[in-house]
Every structure is written in C-alpha cells, then in structure tokens.
Design a protein around this motif. Structure first.
Motif, short mmCIF file in Angstrom:
data_model
loop_
_atom_site.label_atom_id
_atom_site.label_comp_id
_atom_site.label_asym_id
_atom_site.label_seq_id
_atom_site.Cartn_x
_atom_site.Cartn_y
_atom_site.Cartn_z
N PRO A 91 0.43 -1.60 0.14
CA PRO A 91 0.37 -0.30 -0.20
C PRO A 91 0.95 1.66 -0.03
O PRO A 91 0.44 2.48 -0.87
N PHE A 92 2.20 1.25 1.02
CA PHE A 92 2.93 1.95 1.05
C PHE A 92 4.61 2.61 0.19
O PHE A 92 5.46 1.20 0.89
N ALA A 93 4.52 2.54 -1.19
CA ALA A 93 6.18 2.47 -1.40
C ALA A 93 6.66 3.56 -2.02
O ALA A 93 6.04 3.94 -2.95
N VAL A 94 8.07 3.42 -1.62
CA VAL A 94 8.32 4.48 -2.49
C VAL A 94 10.09 3.46 -3.57
O VAL A 94 10.73 2.46 -2.90
N CYS A 95 10.48 4.20 -3.68
CA CYS A 95 11.70 4.08 -4.42
C CYS A 95 13.03 5.31 -3.88
O CYS A 95 12.78 6.37 -3.36
N GLY A 96 14.15 4.27 -4.11
CA GLY A 96 15.42 5.51 -3.87
C GLY A 96 15.64 6.61 -3.72
O GLY A 96 15.44 6.11 -5.16
N ALA A 97 16.37 7.33 -3.74
CA ALA A 97 17.20 8.13 -4.65
C ALA A 97 17.91 8.27 -6.00
O ALA A 97 18.23 8.70 -7.12
N HIS A 98 18.62 6.84 -6.22
CA HIS A 98 19.18 6.44 -7.14
C HIS A 98 18.30 5.71 -8.12
O HIS A 98 18.90 5.17 -9.47
N LEU A 99 17.17 5.87 -8.56
CA LEU A 99 16.21 5.07 -9.16
C LEU A 99 15.22 6.03 -9.50
O LEU A 99 15.14 7.63 -8.52
N PHE A 100 15.07 6.65 -10.98
CA PHE A 100 13.77 7.29 -11.02
C PHE A 100 12.29 6.88 -11.51
O PHE A 100 12.07 5.11 -11.76
N HIS A 101 11.33 7.19 -10.85
CA HIS A 101 10.22 6.29 -10.98
C HIS A 101 9.39 6.89 -11.99
O HIS A 101 9.16 8.71 -12.12
N LEU A 102 9.07 6.31 -12.95
CA LEU A 102 8.15 6.58 -13.95
C LEU A 102 6.95 6.67 -14.32
O LEU A 102 6.26 5.50 -13.85
N THR A 103 5.86 6.85 -14.33
CA THR A 103 4.74 7.04 -14.62
C THR A 103 4.47 6.44 -16.35
O THR A 103 4.38 7.75 -16.50
N VAL A 104 3.94 6.25 -17.01
CA VAL A 104 2.95 6.23 -18.55
C VAL A 104 1.84 7.24 -18.33
O VAL A 104 1.31 7.16 -17.61
N ARG A 105 2.09 7.75 -18.76
CA ARG A 105 1.06 8.79 -19.26
C ARG A 105 -0.57 8.36 -19.44
O ARG A 105 -1.29 9.05 -19.90
#
Length: 202
Positions: A91-105
């Motif tokens: 339910p609650f998750a984030v990624c660390g600073a050395h990763l880019f977070h992509l969301t398809v438009r």
C-alpha cells in the motif's frame, strides 16, 4: 495513433520523477509502514524483490510519490540501465534516490510493461550508454532520460512483444532451475566419490 510505429522522446510517454529525497541512509524500522525500493532490490530480470526491501517511516507534510501498479523504476547507475515494472506493490512504497520513478502518461497508448521491455533492449541501451556520464561511476541524468527516443508500435504489437518477453522469462527461469539442480547433483556425486561412498546415479 495509426498502424505505423512512431518514435517520440520518453518525456512525452511518461512522467519522470526522481526517487524520494532521503537525507542520508534510509532509516530502517522493523515495523515501518513504508517499503523502500533500492537498487539492490531490483533483480536482473527487471522484477522487484519486495521481500528484500527495507521498511521505514516518512516524516513531512508533502505526500510522497507513492509507487503504483504499472509504474516503472529506472536504474540510472551501473553498466546496464534497465527499468523494473512495479507489480503488486504494498500500500505504501517509494523508491530510493538512485532510481527514477516513471509513470506512463496514457496506458491506452503505451503499455507500461512494453515500455519496461523496450528500455532493456539493445537499441535503447545503446542510447543510454552514449548518454551516460561521470568520472567515477557512469550514470544517466534526468535530461538524458527524458530525451530517450522510444518507438511506439500499435497496441496489438505491444501486447505480442510483452507476451513473448514473459514466455522467454518463464523459460529462462525453468532452465536456470534445471541447471542448478543438475549442478547440485554433480556436487553430491563428487563429494561421494571423494569420501569413498557409493555413487547414486538414480
């Protein structure tokens, strides 16, 4: 979109955000409510090993960029810059600073799983290798990632390619398990031979 494949910059296909800005190392809480995906948690297959993620608590008024089903995580450092498909996140998750977070438009135009697959293929990997910079460790900066040229075929073709990639991964997993079992069998025979015990070839 017509039936011909079209080429477009990645920034036009997906929203690209930096990972969560942790101040220093991630503070681990045994019963933390937030899972943190780091580079170590992304398998060579492009899957996320949720069991290896650490848990923490986030402090701040701003809502984090939570990881959602179908998001992608891009590894920006190292010798291979691949994207991991976010599947069944907690339910609650984030990624660390050395990763880019992509969301398809628009998943109706580009399948997230297809985009993850294409980023891992040689034509895109060559672009990434050329764009990487750094004196001690090569990395891909956000502007270079945004400018990455992505080829978008019709949706039917995307689905076929994703299905083929899934089958290839399943076959590779099965073959790897068979090889591992055979190696263990040979190790057992070698140990039996060295200790003078009878060899069991059954």
């Amino acid at each position: 979109m017509n039936d011909a494949a079209q080429t477009t910059p990645l920034k036009d296909v997906a929203y690209i955000r930096a990972g969560h800005p942790f101040r220093g190392a991630v503070e681990v809480f045994a019963n933390g409510s937030v899972a943190v995906v780091q580079m170590k948690d992304i398998l060579p297959t492009g899957q996320i090993d949720w069991s290896s993620t650490v848990c923490t608590e986030l402090i701040g008024r701003k809502d984090p960029d939570w990881l959602k089903q179908g998001d992608l995580l891009f590894i920006s450092r190292g010798s291979r810059y691949h994207a991991a498909y976010v599947d069944l996140p907690p339910p609650f998750a984030v990624c660390g600073a050395h990763l880019f977070h992509l969301t398809v438009r628009d998943p109706g135009v580009v399948l997230p799983a297809f985009l993850a697959w294409q980023i891992g293929q040689q034509p895109v990997q060559r672009q990434l290798q050329q764009a990487a910079s750094g004196s001690h460790q090569l990395s891909v900066a956000k502007p270079a990632l945004e400018a990455l040229e992505i080829t978008i075929p019709p949706m039917k073709t995307q689905r076929l390619l994703v299905d083929l990639a899934d089958m290839a991964l399943s076959e590779k997993t099965l073959l790897t398990a068979l090889i591992r079992n055979r190696e263990q069998e040979l190790d057992a025979l070698a140990n039996a031979l060295a200790s003078g015990h009878p060899l069991n070839f059954s």
